[in-house]
Write a protein that holds these residues in place. Structure first.
Motif, PDB file in Angstrom:
ATOM      1  N   ARG A  88       1.027   1.296  20.788  1.00 33.68           N
ATOM      2  CA  ARG A  88       1.839   1.215  19.567  1.00 33.68           C
ATOM      3  C   ARG A  88       1.798  -0.184  18.965  1.00 33.68           C
ATOM      4  O   ARG A  88       1.613  -1.186  19.658  1.00 33.68           O
ATOM      5  CB  ARG A  88       3.279   1.633  19.871  1.00 33.68           C
ATOM      6  N   TYR A  89       2.018  -0.238  17.669  1.00 35.01           N
ATOM      7  CA  TYR A  89       1.833  -1.478  16.901  1.00 35.01           C
ATOM      8  C   TYR A  89       2.610  -2.658  17.483  1.00 35.01           C
ATOM      9  O   TYR A  89       2.034  -3.712  17.778  1.00 35.01           O
ATOM     10  CB  TYR A  89       2.236  -1.247  15.441  1.00 35.01           C
ATOM     11  N   ARG A 105       0.938  -6.042  19.155  1.00 35.63           N
ATOM     12  CA  ARG A 105       1.101  -7.362  18.522  1.00 35.63           C
ATOM     13  C   ARG A 105       1.805  -8.335  19.470  1.00 35.63           C
ATOM     14  O   ARG A 105       1.429  -9.507  19.577  1.00 35.63           O
ATOM     15  CB  ARG A 105       1.881  -7.204  17.213  1.00 35.63           C
ATOM     16  N   ARG A 125      -7.632  -1.331   8.475  1.00 37.26           N
ATOM     17  CA  ARG A 125      -6.526  -0.613   9.127  1.00 37.26           C
ATOM     18  C   ARG A 125      -6.917   0.826   9.426  1.00 37.26           C
ATOM     19  O   ARG A 125      -6.687   1.340  10.537  1.00 37.26           O
ATOM     20  CB  ARG A 125      -5.279  -0.623   8.227  1.00 37.26           C
ATOM     21  N   GLY A 147      -2.773   1.128  17.141  1.00 39.62           N
ATOM     22  CA  GLY A 147      -1.678   0.389  16.514  1.00 39.62           C
ATOM     23  C   GLY A 147      -1.724   0.464  15.001  1.00 39.62           C
ATOM     24  O   GLY A 147      -0.689   0.567  14.332  1.00 39.62           O
ATOM     25  N   ASN A 148      -2.949   0.450  14.454  1.00 41.02           N
ATOM     26  CA  ASN A 148      -3.119   0.517  12.999  1.00 41.02           C
ATOM     27  C   ASN A 148      -2.701   1.861  12.404  1.00 41.02           C
ATOM     28  O   ASN A 148      -2.496   1.956  11.198  1.00 41.02           O
ATOM     29  CB  ASN A 148      -4.588   0.273  12.634  1.00 41.02           C
ATOM     30  N   ASP A 190      -0.036   3.639  13.719  1.00 39.11           N
ATOM     31  CA  ASP A 190       1.281   3.936  14.285  1.00 39.11           C
ATOM     32  C   ASP A 190       2.273   4.250  13.162  1.00 39.11           C
ATOM     33  O   ASP A 190       2.595   3.384  12.339  1.00 39.11           O
ATOM     34  CB  ASP A 190       1.776   2.733  15.092  1.00 39.11           C
ATOM     35  N   HIS A 200       5.188   1.999  12.247  1.00 42.33           N
ATOM     36  CA  HIS A 200       4.983   0.762  11.487  1.00 42.33           C
ATOM     37  C   HIS A 200       4.467   1.021  10.070  1.00 42.33           C
ATOM     38  O   HIS A 200       4.863   0.312   9.137  1.00 42.33           O
ATOM     39  CB  HIS A 200       4.007  -0.152  12.226  1.00 42.33           C
ATOM     40  N   HIS A 235      -2.462  -5.726   9.486  1.00 40.16           N
ATOM     41  CA  HIS A 235      -3.241  -4.839  10.359  1.00 40.16           C
ATOM     42  C   HIS A 235      -3.726  -5.607  11.588  1.00 40.16           C
ATOM     43  O   HIS A 235      -3.764  -6.843  11.593  1.00 40.16           O
ATOM     44  CB  HIS A 235      -4.431  -4.237   9.594  1.00 40.16           C
ATOM     45  N   LEU A 236      -4.116  -4.866  12.612  1.00 41.51           N
ATOM     46  CA  LEU A 236      -4.461  -5.469  13.897  1.00 41.51           C
ATOM     47  C   LEU A 236      -5.964  -5.635  14.119  1.00 41.51           C
ATOM     48  O   LEU A 236      -6.381  -6.109  15.172  1.00 41.51           O
ATOM     49  CB  LEU A 236      -3.884  -4.609  15.030  1.00 41.51           C
TER      50      LEU A 236
END
Length: 391
Positions: free
Chosen positions: A47-48, A52, A272, A308-309, A311, A314, A330-331
Motif C-alpha cells: 500500500r502507498y 513511502r 503512476r 502503491g501507485n 492504491d 491514496h 507517484h512512487l
C-alpha cells in the motif's frame, strides 16, 4: 499487539504476473499492507503509505539487498544503488551533480530538437514500429551523447542496460541468462578510461572529478555503470508506455494536444498508471511493526511500487488513466534518499516526446502492445503504429 502478516501463494516473477501485475497487486493490497510471500521468502509492501514510509526509513529498510538474489547483491556492494547514508550520500553526489537542473537546462533545447525531428519524421511515414524507432532509439542516443559513449559500448547499450535490470530478479532462468551480459557491462566499466569517452561529455566530467579528488579513486567507472545500468531501460519502458497509452486513450491525448501545459501531468500519470519497475528489494535490519504486523529483522522486503501507485486509499479511481490528475507524488521514481537520481533527465526526455507527439499527430491507431516477461522492468517489446493521423 503484533501478529504475523497474511500469507499469499504468489510468484511475483511468474511470466503472467510480470506481463500484467495489476490483478495480483490488487489481491495483495486487499490482504494487507504487508503480505508474506513464501515462494520468494519476502515480505511484500503493498500500500502507498507503507511503501513511502519504508523508502524514507533507510535505517530499517536498507538498500544493501535491492536484488532478489545474493549474487547480484554482492556484485552491487560499494555502489550508490546498494548503499545507505552517509556512504550513499557521498557516492550519489557526483551522479546528481551531472544531472543538476543547471546541466539539464543546457540540454533542454538539444533534447527537444532531437525529439521533434524524430517524431515528425515518423509521423510523416504514416505507420511505424514505436519501440525500436522511438522508445529505444531516442533515450539511447540521448544517453550515449550525454556520457560520451562511442563504438562498442554505444552498440551494446540496449542489451547491457536490459541485462543489468534482469539480474536483479530471483535466480530464475532470466537472471541466469543475463548474468554474463551484465558482466560484460561491469567489465567494461571497470576498465574504462577518460580518453574512451567524448571530450566535453558528462563521462569525461566524472573522470575530471576523480582526478581532482572529488570522488574516490577508481569510482568513476561505477558511476558511469549506474547511468547505463539503472537509467536506460526504465526510460525506454516509460516512453513505450506513454505511446501505447495515448493510442489506447485518444480522449486523453486530445486533452494534451489542446493544452500543452498538461505535458508534465500526463507523464506523471503514465508513470503512476504503468510503473516501469515491478519490485525493488530492501534488507530489513530490525524487527519492525507495520499496521500491527511484524516483519522480522534479517528478512527481505519487496517494495511493490506499482501496487502503491494504484492504491485506492491514496488515489481516487486509481485504475483510470487521467492526464489531468497530476500525481506528482507517484512512487515510480522511488522516494527519500534513494529517489531516482536521473528523474530530471527522464522527465526532460519524456516531456519532449509527448510535446512532439501532440504537435505532429492527432491520432494513433495501434496494434495490441506485445510485452515480454522481464524480472525488473515492465516494458513493451513491440508496438506497431498502424496509422497516424497527422496534426
Amino acid at each position: 499487539m503484533t501478529s504475523s502478516p497474511p500469507t499469499a501463494d504468489v510468484d511475483l516473477f511468474a511470466d503472467d504476473v510480470l506481463v500484467d501485475p495489476y490483478p495480483t497487486f490488487a489481491q495483495l493490497r486487499e490482504l494487507g499492507p504487508v503480505v508474506y510471500l513464501p515462494h520468494h521468502d519476502v515480505y511484500a509492501l503493498t500500500r502507498y503509505d507503507v511503501i513511502r514510509g519504508a523508502l524514507a526509513d533507510t535505517a530499517t529498510f536498507s538498500s544493501r539487498a535491492i536484488a532478489f538474489n545474493p549474487a547480484a547483491n554482492d556484485a552491487l556492494q560499494g555502489t550508490s544503488l546498494a548503499s545507505d547514508p552517509p556512504v550513499h550520500t557521498e557516492l550519489r553526489a557526483t551522479l546528481t551533480e551531472n544531472l543538476s537542473p543547471r546541466t539539464l537546462r543546457g540540454l533542454k533545447i538539444t533534447i527537444e530538437t532531437k525529439a521533434d525531428t524524430l517524431v515528425a519524421d515518423l509521423v510523416a511515414t504514416g505507420s511505424f514500429e514505436a519501440i525500436d524507432a522511438l522508445a529505444r532509439a531516442f533515450p539511447l542516443e540521448v544517453v550515449a551523447d550525454l556520457i560520451g559513449f562511442t563504438g562498442e559500448v554505444r552498440a551494446n547499450m540496449l542489451r547491457w542496460g536490459q541485462a543489468a535490470m534482469e539480474v536483479l530478479g530471483p535466480m530464475n532462468q532470466r537472471t541466469a541468462e543475463n548474468f554474463p551480459i551484465a558482466g560484460e557491462l561491469y567489465a567494461w566499466c571497470s576498465q574504462v578510461q577518460a580518453e574512451d569517452l567524448t571530450p566535453g561529455s558528462v563521462g569525461r566530467g566524472i573522470f575530471d572529478a576523480e582526478a581532482r579528488g572529488a570522488i574516490p579513486t577508481g569510482s568513476a567507472g561505477h558511476i558511469i555503470h549506474q547511468y547505463l545500468g539503472a537509467g536506460v531501460d526504465t526510460t525506454i519502458a516509460s516512453i513505450g508506455n506513454l505511446i501505447a497509452l495515448f493510442a489506447a486513450f485518444p480522449d486523453q491525448f486530445d486533452l494534451v494536444r489542446a493544452d500543452p501545459t498538461l505535458v508534465p501531468s500526463a507523464f506523471a500519470e503514465v508513470l503512476r498508471y504503468w510503473a516501469p519497475l515491478h519490485a525493488w528489494g530492501r534488507a530489513v535490519t530490525r524487527d519492525v511493526e507495520i499496521d500491527g504486523y511484524l516483519i522480522p529483522g534479517g528478512s527481505q522486503a519487496a517494495v511493490l511500487l506499482g501496487s502503491g501507485n494504484r492504491d485506492p486509499r491514496h488515489y481516487d479511481d486509481p485504475d483510470a488513466f487521467r492526464v489531468a490528475r497530476n500525481p506528482v507524488d507517484h512512487l515510480s521514481f522511488g522516494y527519500g534518499p534513494h529517489g531516482c537520481a536521473g528523474q530530471g533527465l527522464a522527465r526532460l526526455e519524456a516531456h519532449a516526446i509527448i510535446a512532439a507527439l501532440a504537435r505532429h499527430a492527432r491520432r494513433f491507431v495501434a496494434a495490441d502492445p506485445i510485452r515480454v516477461p522481464s524480472n525488473t522492468t515492465r516494458s513493451i517489446d513491440a508496438l506497431e503504429i498502424l496509422e497516424v493521423v497527422p496534426a
